[in-house]
Design an enzyme around this catalytic site. Structure first.
Site, PDB file in Angstrom:
ATOM      1  N   CYS A   1       0.817  -1.223   0.000  1.00  0.00           N
ATOM      2  CA  CYS A   1       0.000   0.000   0.000  1.00  0.00           C
ATOM      3  C   CYS A   1       0.850   1.274   0.000  1.00  0.00           C
ATOM      4  O   CYS A   1       1.384   1.641  -1.035  1.00  0.00           O
ATOM      5  CB  CYS A   1      -0.992  -0.051   1.160  1.00  0.00           C
ATOM      6  SG  CYS A   1      -2.403   0.995   0.877  1.00  0.00           S
TER       7      CYS A   1
ATOM      8  N   HIS B   1      -3.300  -5.767   2.618  1.00  0.00           N
ATOM      9  CA  HIS B   1      -2.979  -5.821   4.052  1.00  0.00           C
ATOM     10  C   HIS B   1      -3.548  -7.123   4.613  1.00  0.00           C
ATOM     11  O   HIS B   1      -4.123  -7.930   3.869  1.00  0.00           O
ATOM     12  CB  HIS B   1      -3.660  -4.646   4.780  1.00  0.00           C
ATOM     13  CG  HIS B   1      -3.124  -3.304   4.428  1.00  0.00           C
ATOM     14  ND1 HIS B   1      -1.838  -2.903   4.701  1.00  0.00           N
ATOM     15  CD2 HIS B   1      -3.731  -2.252   3.810  1.00  0.00           C
ATOM     16  CE1 HIS B   1      -1.675  -1.657   4.286  1.00  0.00           C
ATOM     17  NE2 HIS B   1      -2.797  -1.235   3.740  1.00  0.00           N
TER      18      HIS B   1
HETATM   19  N1  GLN Z   1      -2.167   6.807   2.455  1.00  0.00           N
HETATM   20  C1  GLN Z   1      -2.274   5.933   1.287  1.00  0.00           C
HETATM   21  C2  GLN Z   1      -3.699   5.884   0.744  1.00  0.00           C
HETATM   22  O1  GLN Z   1      -4.628   6.259   1.444  1.00  0.00           O
HETATM   23  C3  GLN Z   1      -1.810   4.531   1.666  1.00  0.00           C
HETATM   24  C4  GLN Z   1      -2.749   3.852   2.674  1.00  0.00           C
HETATM   25  C5  GLN Z   1      -2.177   2.531   3.189  1.00  0.00           C
HETATM   26  O2  GLN Z   1      -0.975   2.339   3.315  1.00  0.00           O
HETATM   27  N2  GLN Z   1      -3.111   1.597   3.577  1.00  0.00           N
HETATM   28  O3  GLN Z   1      -3.914   5.420  -0.383  1.00  0.00           O
END
Ligand code: GLN
Length: 258
Positions: free
Chosen positions: A93, A200
């Site tokens: 992510c 995740h």
């Molecule tokens: N801040 C980034 C987004 O909102 C990554 C989020 C994350 O790592 N889950 O896309």
């Protein structure tokens, strides 16, 4: 045999529980008598060429990505050289976004990436949240040993829409969920042995085939071709199957492509 795994920004990019991937890699290596040393590398700390055989980086909020983006500019040449040398890396992510060309958050300036993964990300005002199941890219499937499942299952939570410069670089095809952008049914991205995705969960504990693939790549890169002895993965596969079944049961009809 021994491996050094660099965990990039464990304090900065750590809010989505991705540390479970480190635990899974350590467990699966040491169950096979492979000594896996985990070396945290934080912002401002050096990352030296040839000092690691595996790398992991997790997710984070936009604010933390501003700091990570700045620091990655000082590490990007080492990361690119490691990719060229075939070092396996898994980025999830927030770090996935920053291993591409850039991440443009909804508010604030564009965050420069490493320019390693052939992709770029632009935030959308609607977050993509929920279970995510993908079918592995056939070109990757054929390289994974003991492939008991051609799926990966996890959980996504991102504003970013990631666009691939070449869709064949996708980690896989979305079966359930949004994936990279909720539009082109791609999920993740890969170049050489560098993988990025939105999964995740943590991803690796319930996707043992992919965890072993990363370990196999690292060992092969360092010692030459290896075959990993199978582990008793009854619980891991039970978790995998249950997570996939739950995702299928709960999925909104518009987010199911099976
Ligand atoms: N801040 C980034 C987004 O909102 C990554 C989020 C994350 O790592 N889950 O896309």
């Amino acid at each position: 045999m021994k491996l050094t795994l660099v965990h990039l920004y464990p304090k900065l990019l750590n809010i989505y529980g991705d540390y479970g991937n480190i635990i899974a890699l350590k467990y699966r290596a040491e169950k096979r008598g492979i000594k896996l040393t985990v070396r945290p590398v934080e912002v401002g700390e050096p990352l030296k060429n040839g000092s690691f055989e595996l790398l992991f980086a997790g997710g984070g909020q936009d604010q933390q990505q501003v700091t990570a983006s700045r620091d990655l500019q000082k590490k990007k040449m080492v990361l690119r050289a490691a990719s060229d040398a075939g070092v396996p890396m898994l980025t999830i992510c927030g770090s996935f976004q920053l291993f591409g060309d850039f991440f443009k958050p909804f508010a604030g300036p564009k965050l420069k990436g490493v320019g390693l993964l052939p992709a770029y990300t632009v935030a959308d005002k609607v977050r993509k949240i929920g279970n995510l199941v993908i079918k592995l890219n056939p070109s990757l499937r054929s390289t994974i040993d003991n492939l008991k499942s051609d799926l990966l299952v996890g959980f996504e939570n991102h504003s970013g829409n990631t666009w691939l410069k070449d869709k064949s670089s996708a980690l896989g095809k979305v079966v359930i969920g949004h994936g990279n952008n909720g539009k082109d049914h791609t999920e993740g991205c890969r170049i050489n042995n560098v993988f990025g995705c939105y999964l995740h969960g943590s991803l690796l504990p319930k996707n043992p085939h992919f965890a072993d693939h990363l370990i196999k790549l690292a060992l092969t890169n360092k010692y030459g071709p290896v075959k990993l002895k199978p582990l008793n993965d009854r619980l891991e596969w039970q978790a995998h199957r249950q997570a996939v079944a739950r995702a299928k049961k709960l999925a909104h009809p518009l987010l199911k492509y099976i």
